[in-house]
Design an enzyme around this catalytic site. Structure first.
Site, mmCIF file in Angstrom:
data_model
loop_
_atom_site.group_PDB
_atom_site.id
_atom_site.type_symbol
_atom_site.label_atom_id
_atom_site.label_comp_id
_atom_site.label_asym_id
_atom_site.label_seq_id
_atom_site.Cartn_x
_atom_site.Cartn_y
_atom_site.Cartn_z
ATOM 1 N N ARG A 285 -0.394 3.262 26.252
ATOM 2 C CA ARG A 285 -1.029 3.503 24.947
ATOM 3 C C ARG A 285 -2.531 3.237 25.030
ATOM 4 N NH1 ARG A 285 1.804 -0.078 20.841
ATOM 5 N NH2 ARG A 285 3.425 1.519 20.975
ATOM 6 N N ARG B 244 -4.046 -5.524 17.867
ATOM 7 C CA ARG B 244 -3.768 -4.154 18.309
ATOM 8 C C ARG B 244 -4.902 -3.209 17.896
ATOM 9 N NH1 ARG B 244 1.875 -3.357 19.110
ATOM 10 N NH2 ARG B 244 2.786 -5.285 19.902
ATOM 11 N N LYS C 205 2.471 -9.779 17.538
ATOM 12 C CA LYS C 205 1.445 -8.749 17.350
ATOM 13 C C LYS C 205 0.624 -9.021 16.096
ATOM 14 C CE LYS C 205 4.890 -5.836 16.918
ATOM 15 N NZ LYS C 205 5.712 -4.616 16.704
ATOM 16 N N LYS D 162 -2.112 -6.969 13.500
ATOM 17 C CA LYS D 162 -2.604 -5.633 13.174
ATOM 18 C C LYS D 162 -3.619 -5.691 12.032
ATOM 19 C CE LYS D 162 1.633 -3.330 14.726
ATOM 20 N NZ LYS D 162 2.767 -2.460 14.347
ATOM 21 N N CYS E 142 9.483 8.003 14.001
ATOM 22 C CA CYS E 142 9.110 7.250 15.199
ATOM 23 C C CYS E 142 9.646 7.956 16.437
ATOM 24 C CB CYS E 142 9.645 5.827 15.119
ATOM 25 S SG CYS E 142 11.437 5.716 15.318
ATOM 26 N N CYS F 45 12.837 4.890 23.586
ATOM 27 C CA CYS F 45 12.725 3.559 22.991
ATOM 28 C C CYS F 45 13.994 2.748 23.237
ATOM 29 C CB CYS F 45 12.453 3.654 21.495
ATOM 30 S SG CYS F 45 12.352 2.025 20.701
ATOM 31 N N CYS G 30 15.579 2.724 14.197
ATOM 32 C CA CYS G 30 16.048 1.344 14.102
ATOM 33 C C CYS G 30 15.286 0.670 12.965
ATOM 34 C CB CYS G 30 15.844 0.607 15.430
ATOM 35 S SG CYS G 30 14.166 0.003 15.701
ATOM 36 N N CYS H 163 8.596 1.470 12.815
ATOM 37 C CA CYS H 163 7.361 1.976 13.424
ATOM 38 C C CYS H 163 6.733 3.130 12.631
ATOM 39 C CB CYS H 163 7.610 2.406 14.864
ATOM 40 S SG CYS H 163 7.931 1.006 15.968
#
Length: 598
Positions: A76, A145, A209, A211, A431, A437, A476, A480
């Site tokens: 990424r 991120r 994470k 953000k 996503c 994934c 899931c 995302c």
């Protein structure tokens, strides 16, 4: 008092023992027996901008032949505000073709990721990115991120000034370690480790994470309140005064566990633009010091906010900053969308927003997106900005160059592709999910276009095809594509099964609620047919689907859940709920039969 961290999670111990994220990558990369890497390095490689994945479509085949899973890396890029130059885009196009599946995937955080990069190709890929002035550092892992910023300069004459803050935040929150340059770029090793001392991340980095996003009202195109730290630009009399600060957003959840939940950020106050960078930095240090490092499921900032409370956060932030957090200033969001097609800004420059379904840039039987965008980049007459809705804005086009870009868009049918996409598709996201994934329970980006083909006729049936309903799907509950902040959310529970969530608003200031659990395709279509029909017949003028659904089904159910007696329940009939003796309720509308779906 900070969180008791005596019982550190295994990931925390790996980070602290990693020698500033160096781990054992040298040994991992040299091991030709496996396509994977050492177990501890799997946790650390994320900080370098990668995840280890495998092709789940081929797991059974590989297992039957007693072969190792077909491992590869997802890589990424770090693209603050989604901005990339034409030359960099050309390099990205070529690198993807040489080292990955060839598909450029626009993420929901304004950047690009490549899938299917084999271990032997990782280092050449990162070197090629570096030569193009691109990097992948700190795009995954327990760290700040990719920093988001409203995409379209047409939105405000002050867009450039606001974007400059996104760049400064990204720069101040980069890790200080030299490991990335040593390992992947063959850079010189640092002899004096004091040069790597990191006041922000120390040797622990963040608990999870982190953000950050900046929005420019009235358009909330980045879903700003879904971030751990949200900055809302306050513009008064055509001058950027500063930012409202909101904390505690995050979309991840866990099926069946109310302790793990999606949350929108809470506004705690306003800071002037001169104080904004300090405030952002200190919010991160509070989360660093107080976030849970024992249980990663509750380590995000949203859980720290709810555990300690907003008054504590404001007081502690003021103490660390050394200045007062002022009362929040008024602002209003009116939309949450990309501006498709041609738009012109205050300077006379032209912009064209291309619709890209689920962010997948490739050539297929429908449209040659990848070829077209390469040709645009080769002209050097347009910049590139990726959006949080997984689309692309061709930017800063001079009036005399507009026809050149238009010809390319028409030649490759990009304009037709964008113009003809339905309102539903233009506001839909999915996503990655399967096949790469490892967390996916169901399909998303591969399945959603097929499902939309069947939902669009229902909208036409009820004369709703022009409504810009926000619909999102994930494979899931980790969220995302931000499904919980949509008017209609579909969250995978098993192969072919999805929770149906309704009642979020159109502008991203209210989460939706679970309406029906684990529906298959026929059940989803039957429920939507009923919901759309009721909405069409009973809506008020200008009412959005999300607001109507919240009023009729979600809010009504909440009133019943919280009532202490029947006398407190005052709902318009018919209310489609089953009420138990203890006044608890579960929304259970009868599933319409397949013959009723048109």
């Amino acid at each position: 008092m900070a969180e008791n961290n005596e019982n550190l999670s295994s990931t925390e111990r790996i980070k602290m023992a990693s020698d500033s994220l160096r781990g054992t990558f040298v040994e991992s990369l040299a091991n030709e027996i496996t396509g994977s890497i050492n177990e501890d390095d799997i946790a650390l490689v994320r900080f370098h901008g990668m995840y280890i994945q495998d092709d789940r479509d081929r797991r059974d085949e590989r297992a039957e032949k007693k072969l190792e899973r077909l491992y590869s890396f997802m890589i990424r890029l770090r693209l603050t505000g989604g901005v990339i130059s034409p030359d960099q885009y050309i390099a990205l196009h070529n690198i993807a073709g040489e080292n990955s599946t060839g598909v450029l995937k626009i993420t929901t955080r304004q950047t690009i990721q490549l899938h299917g990069v084999l271990k032997s190709k990782v280092k050449p890929t990162l070197k090629a990115f570096n030569q193009a002035g691109l990097t992948t550092i700190a795009t995954c892992g327990d760290i700040n991120r990719n920093v988001l910023c409203s995409s379209h300069p047409m939105q405000s004459p002050l867009h450039a000034e606001v974007f400059s803050y996104a760049k400064e935040i990204a720069a101040q929150m980069l890790p200080k370690t030299n490991a990335y340059y040593e390992i992947w770029l063959d850079g010189e090793k640092i002899a004096d480790k004091k040069l790597e001392e990191d006041p922000l991340y120390q040797n622990r980095y963040m608990p999870r994470k982190f953000k950050v996003g900046i929005a420019i009202p009235p358009n909330n195109d980045i879903d700003v309140l879904g971030n751990d730290l949200a900055l809302i630009a306050i513009i008064e009399n055509d001058e950027l005064k500063g930012f409202n600060i909101a904390i505690g957003g995050g979309m991840s959840a866990t099926h069946g566990n109310p302790d793990h939940y999606a949350r929108l950020a809470s506004v705690i106050g306003f800071v002037s633009k001169e104080k904004a960078l300090k405030a952002v930095y200190e919010v991160a240090t509070i989360q660093r010091d107080y976030g849970n490092r024992s249980d990663r499921k509750v380590a995000r900032l949203k859980y720290t906010v709810d555990r300690l409370g907003l008054p504590f956060w404001k007081e502690e932030l003021e103490r660390r900053c050394g200045f007062e957090i002022e009362e929040a200033r008024p602002y209003k969001f009116e939309s949450r969308k990309d501006f498709y097609g041609w738009e012109q800004n205050h300077e006379g420059l032209w912009y064209y927003t291309v619709y890209i379904e689920n962010g997948r840039i490739l050539d297929d039987e429908k449209v040659s997106l990848k070829s077209a965008l390469l040709e645009v980049a080769k002209t050097g007459k347009a910049g590139f900005t990726f959006t949080c809705n997984q689309n692309l804005v061709l930017t800063d086009i001079q009036p005399q160059d507009k026809d050149t870009i238009q010809e390319i868009l028409e030649q490759f049918r990009i304009k037709e592709h964008t113009d003809n996409a339905s309102a539903l598709r233009k506001n839909a996201m999915a996503c990655v999910a399967l096949n790469t994934c490892p967390l996916a329970l169901a399909e998303a980006q591969r399945y959603m276009p097929v499902l939309l083909d069947k939902i669009e006729p229902l909208l036409i049936k009820h004369d709703l095809q022009s409504d810009e309903i926000v619909m999102r799907m994930t494979g899931c509950p980790n969220g995302c594509s931000r499904p919980y902040a949509s008017e209609i959310g579909l969250v995978g529970t098993a192969m072919g099964k999805y929770n149906l969530q309704i009642g979020g608003d159109r502008i991203g200031e209210r989460l939706n609620k679970l309406y029906k659990e684990s529906l298959n395709e026929d059940e989803i279509l039957a429920e939507l047919d009923y919901l759309f029909g009721t909405f069409k017949n009973e809506r008020t003028d200008g009412e959005t689907f999300g607001d109507f659904a919240f009023k009729k089904w979600v809010h009504s159910a909440e009133l019943i859940r919280t009532a202490s007696s029947f006398s407190e329940i005052n709902l318009p009939k018919p209310y489609h709920v089953d009420l138990n003796e203890d006044y608890t309720v579960k929304l259970e509308l009868p599933v319409r039969k397949e013959k009723d779906v048109r």
